[in-house]
Motif scaffolding. Structure first.
Motif, mmCIF file in Angstrom:
data_model
loop_
_atom_site.group_PDB
_atom_site.id
_atom_site.type_symbol
_atom_site.label_atom_id
_atom_site.label_comp_id
_atom_site.label_asym_id
_atom_site.label_seq_id
_atom_site.Cartn_x
_atom_site.Cartn_y
_atom_site.Cartn_z
ATOM 1 N N ALA A 245 0.843 -1.204 0.000
ATOM 2 C CA ALA A 245 0.000 0.000 0.000
ATOM 3 C C ALA A 245 0.877 1.253 0.000
ATOM 4 O O ALA A 245 0.627 2.203 -0.748
ATOM 5 N N ILE A 246 1.920 1.233 0.821
ATOM 6 C CA ILE A 246 2.781 2.420 0.910
ATOM 7 C C ILE A 246 3.560 2.613 -0.398
ATOM 8 O O ILE A 246 3.635 3.715 -0.945
ATOM 9 N N GLU A 247 4.097 1.467 -0.924
ATOM 10 C CA GLU A 247 4.870 1.545 -2.174
ATOM 11 C C GLU A 247 4.033 2.077 -3.330
ATOM 12 O O GLU A 247 4.545 2.700 -4.239
ATOM 13 N N SER A 248 2.740 1.761 -3.323
ATOM 14 C CA SER A 248 1.926 2.098 -4.504
ATOM 15 C C SER A 248 1.028 3.304 -4.271
ATOM 16 O O SER A 248 0.171 3.601 -5.086
ATOM 17 N N LYS A 249 1.217 3.986 -3.144
ATOM 18 C CA LYS A 249 0.343 5.136 -2.861
ATOM 19 C C LYS A 249 0.476 6.161 -4.002
ATOM 20 O O LYS A 249 1.572 6.646 -4.294
ATOM 21 N N PRO A 250 -0.630 6.465 -4.668
ATOM 22 C CA PRO A 250 -0.538 7.361 -5.824
ATOM 23 C C PRO A 250 -0.180 8.786 -5.427
ATOM 24 O O PRO A 250 -0.436 9.196 -4.296
ATOM 25 N N GLU A 251 0.401 9.512 -6.377
ATOM 26 C CA GLU A 251 0.793 10.902 -6.103
ATOM 27 C C GLU A 251 -0.438 11.745 -5.791
ATOM 28 O O GLU A 251 -0.424 12.591 -4.916
ATOM 29 N N SER A 252 -1.531 11.447 -6.528
ATOM 30 C CA SER A 252 -2.774 12.158 -6.207
ATOM 31 C C SER A 252 -3.970 11.276 -6.544
ATOM 32 O O SER A 252 -3.858 10.312 -7.310
#
Ligand code: SAM
Ligand code: SF4
Length: 266
Positions: A245-252
């Motif tokens: 989840a943290i690795e793929s957290k989108p920029e926005s």
């Protein structure tokens, strides 16, 4: 932990149930939504484990939400269990406030630090219209009880259609000023259309500084409210679900057509 965009992720919002006693027009359809089966909903032990693992990865701020968190059976027991975990600096709840008269003191005794209460209007008939069934006097009694129990600072979440200069919002602001409550105006959002904006008076809705992860009632960690991405702790294990989840957290944020506010907790 830092994500790819150097944001420090330290805030976990936990939806403890997808059930609610109200049916706010912007959150739930009149007839409610398809509910999770009881066996799909995380147990208190599982939620505690997710919090403990989160703390080892840098989480230090936890909020319980829903659905309506106060309809979850034995909610004060969960609050007690979580309050005993070392490493949570900020422990709060978001509630519609209708059951707070009864729960405020037990929640404070169990270790909850502070509370956000949702209130969009001061007018009983408008409140009934927005919530489809709610009695606003219960919210006022809830606010009073929260004050007495010192669940401070009390923050009021006020959803506005377009702007905080709307009459209902202005009256809520005035009420908050008089009663020593902090008010935050949340512009009505639409998950599927990707409509969201910065919360006035709060940090929500500002992707550049977003420090949040969300845990759904059935055990999915979501890196962004406005995205379909989710990582199931039951399939992946808790730590791996967090890491992904943290690795793929989108920029926005973009859109989310997997969830409803009522099962992700706003
Ligand atoms: N039942 C609790 C309550 O109402 O406070 C907690 C869950 S509710 C989903 C959390 C917050 O999301 C509430 O303050 C609610 O007003 C807000 N909310 C729900 N639907 C929304 C929408 N479409 N746009 C903006 N905020 C919304
Ligand atoms: Fe229930 Fe909160 Fe959604 Fe209203 S906003 S329907 S109180 S979950």
């Amino acid at each position: 932990m830092l994500d790819r965009f150097n944001r420090k992720i330290n805030y976990l919002r936990i939806s403890v149930t997808d059930r609610c006693n109200l049916r706010c027009v912007y959150c739930m359809p009149d007839k409610g939504v398809k509910l999770l089966r009881h066996e799909e909903i995380l147990s208190f032990e599982e939620i505690s484990q997710v919090v403990k693992t989160g703390i080892s990865l840098g989480i230090d701020k936890v909020r319980l939400t829903g659905g309506e968190p106060l309809v979850r059976k034995e909610i004060t027991e969960l609050v007690y269990m979580l309050s005993k975990i070392r490493g949570i600096k900020d422990f709060a709840m978001t509630t519609n406030g209708t059951f707070l008269e009864k729960f405020a003191q037990p929640l404070a005794d169990a270790g909850l630090q502070r509370i956000n209460i949702s209130l969009d209007t001061l007018k009983p008939e408008i409140y009934k219209k927005i919530t489809r069934c709610g009695d606003i006097t219960n919210v006022f009694k809830g606010i009073e009880a929260a004050n007495k129990a010192e669940l401070l600072p009390i923050k009021i979440n006020c959803v506005v259609k377009h702007s905080s200069i709307e009459e209902d919002a202005q009256q809520v602001a005035e009420f908050c000023k008089k009663n020593n409550l902090q008010v935050r105006f949340i512009h009505e959002m639409n998950l599927e259309k990707g409509n969201f904006s910065k919360v006035e008076g709060g940090d929500g809705g500002d992707c550049k500084i977003c420090n949040r992860l969300r845990l759904t009632a059935d055990g999915k960690i979501k890196p962004c409210l406005f995205n379909n991405l989710e990582f199931d702790i039951k399939d992946l294990g808790i730590e791996e679900a967090y890491k992904r989840a943290i690795e793929s957290k989108p920029e926005s944020g973009t859109i989310n057509n997997y969830n409803k506010f009522s099962n992700i907790g706003g």
